[in-house]
Enzyme design. Sequence first.
Site, PDB file in Angstrom:
ATOM      1  N   GLU A 203     -11.771   2.459   3.213  1.00 25.02           N
ATOM      2  CA  GLU A 203     -11.533   1.435   2.182  1.00 25.02           C
ATOM      3  C   GLU A 203     -11.263   0.076   2.783  1.00 25.02           C
ATOM      4  O   GLU A 203     -10.601  -0.033   3.807  1.00 25.02           O
ATOM      5  CB  GLU A 203     -10.251   1.760   1.403  1.00 25.02           C
ATOM      6  CG  GLU A 203     -10.294   2.997   0.601  1.00 25.02           C
ATOM      7  CD  GLU A 203      -8.930   3.264  -0.044  1.00 25.02           C
ATOM      8  OE1 GLU A 203      -8.791   4.320  -0.651  1.00 25.02           O
ATOM      9  OE2 GLU A 203      -8.021   2.428   0.078  1.00 25.02           O
TER      10      GLU A 203
ATOM     11  N   CYS B 130      -3.558   1.119  -3.902  1.00 22.25           N
ATOM     12  CA  CYS B 130      -3.179   1.900  -2.729  1.00 22.25           C
ATOM     13  C   CYS B 130      -3.845   3.255  -2.644  1.00 22.25           C
ATOM     14  O   CYS B 130      -3.442   4.198  -3.312  1.00 22.25           O
ATOM     15  CB  CYS B 130      -1.661   2.086  -2.652  1.00 22.25           C
ATOM     16  SG  CYS B 130      -0.840   0.810  -1.738  1.00 22.25           S
TER      17      CYS B 130
ATOM     18  N   CYS C  72      -4.979   9.288   7.224  1.00 19.03           N
ATOM     19  CA  CYS C  72      -3.750   8.919   7.933  1.00 19.03           C
ATOM     20  C   CYS C  72      -2.946  10.177   8.224  1.00 19.03           C
ATOM     21  O   CYS C  72      -2.833  11.048   7.361  1.00 19.03           O
ATOM     22  CB  CYS C  72      -2.910   7.968   7.074  1.00 19.03           C
ATOM     23  SG  CYS C  72      -1.437   7.370   7.919  1.00 19.03           S
TER      24      CYS C  72
ATOM     25  N   CYS D 106      -7.514  -6.645   2.969  1.00 17.77           N
ATOM     26  CA  CYS D 106      -6.646  -5.541   3.367  1.00 17.77           C
ATOM     27  C   CYS D 106      -7.535  -4.557   4.120  1.00 17.77           C
ATOM     28  O   CYS D 106      -8.487  -4.009   3.554  1.00 17.77           O
ATOM     29  CB  CYS D 106      -6.042  -4.914   2.108  1.00 17.77           C
ATOM     30  SG  CYS D 106      -5.029  -3.476   2.456  1.00 17.77           S
TER      31      CYS D 106
ATOM     32  N   CYS E  48       2.354   8.155  -0.720  1.00 21.28           N
ATOM     33  CA  CYS E  48       1.134   7.427  -0.364  1.00 21.28           C
ATOM     34  C   CYS E  48      -0.102   8.310  -0.549  1.00 21.28           C
ATOM     35  O   CYS E  48      -0.173   9.425  -0.021  1.00 21.28           O
ATOM     36  CB  CYS E  48       1.230   6.964   1.089  1.00 21.28           C
ATOM     37  SG  CYS E  48      -0.294   6.205   1.696  1.00 21.28           S
TER      38      CYS E  48
ATOM     39  N   CYS F 270       3.217  10.176   4.385  1.00 16.79           N
ATOM     40  CA  CYS F 270       4.345   9.665   3.598  1.00 16.79           C
ATOM     41  C   CYS F 270       4.198  10.191   2.167  1.00 16.79           C
ATOM     42  O   CYS F 270       3.089  10.252   1.621  1.00 16.79           O
ATOM     43  CB  CYS F 270       4.372   8.141   3.625  1.00 16.79           C
ATOM     44  SG  CYS F 270       4.565   7.510   5.304  1.00 16.79           S
TER      45      CYS F 270
END
Length: 354
Positions: free
Chosen positions: A105, A344, A125, A118, A132, A129
């Site tokens: 992204e 996000c 990842c 961004c 997220c 978390c």
Amino acid sequence: MTSVLSQFDISAKPQSIPPLLGASLDELTTWVQQQGQPGYRGKQLHDWIYHKGVRSLADISVFSKQWRSELAEIAIGRSTEHYRSVASDGTIKYLLQLDDGQIVEAVGIPSDNRLTVCVSTQVGCPMACDFCATGKGGFQRNLGRHEIVDQVLTVQEDFQRRVSNIVFMGMGEPLLNTQSVLDAIRCLNQDVGIGQRNITVSTVGIRDRIRLFARENLQVTLAVSLHAPNQGLREQLIPSARAYPLRDLFTECREYVEITGRRVTFEYVLLAGVNDLPEHAMQLAKHLRGFQSHVNLIPYNPISEVDYQRPSSDRINGFLAILKQQNIAVSVRYSRGLDADAACGQLRSQKANV
Ligand code: SAH
């Protein structure tokens, strides 16, 4: 350490030549000379790659036909657009397809006097978390420097407007891919022409890496994802906090301020009823008193995988007021692009198979 130049050695087989995107003017000049061309062709190549947005070396019309046909096989390292989502506020989220088919992204966020990109640093990842969306999808691989730079060029070309700011706040943990991130920052600064002070790198905190990053002598802003004012709560939200406690993270952040002379930004995602109570604000203020820092409060963007809630505006303002009253430099960052799932991580998980 092998020099970057040696990667462009002419004796290497074509397929082992790394993509040219990300290379400096010097590297490109050396490379064209190794191809038996005069040095000034390096400047032309640089211009076509970074300012004319060429996607294939065969399209560089100032090069001879014969040389262009020889170069046709060599990759510049650009992605292709897989999907885009446009929000009513003008924010555009792109899903970009990489050479190996992976999807990443990038988001373009326009305002009157800025165009912010961004960027992602990894496909997926590994930090996981709890709040997220990217973390819910697991980790595939690190991005190369060209794949980071490509995201910025893609947004710049699409908006037909110069990118003014870059935030390393897309998918992935930048400090787990430090070399590519540093190489990309150098390129974005020197080759694309974006001021280091307009670049922000956001990290959840990786032991010893903030210190390493500090020693690079950069002018970029470091943003640290804090999200909790005490160790217990931080561990609940961020699994890696167990191995790298808040105490150690703060020590490294203090060193960062000492070494660089620059303040650190602390990001704090506000989750209703979890970390947004007045006592949390007081604890946070206590930690940060006298610390050269700025707090960025980010009201949570709901994602479908977990049921955290965004706090009410009263709660957000209450939290803000306590920090201000305690003399902490603080602001609230309202996410752009919410209606395009550009805020996000969400889009990739929904659209990667489109
Ligand atoms: N790995 C880096 C970059 C991640 S994204 C880091 O952790 O800093 C940048 C910021 O967005 C981080 O502060 C991250 O915690 C935050 N974020 C992630 N999911 C979010 C959500 N659903 N709502 C609001 N902020 C979120």
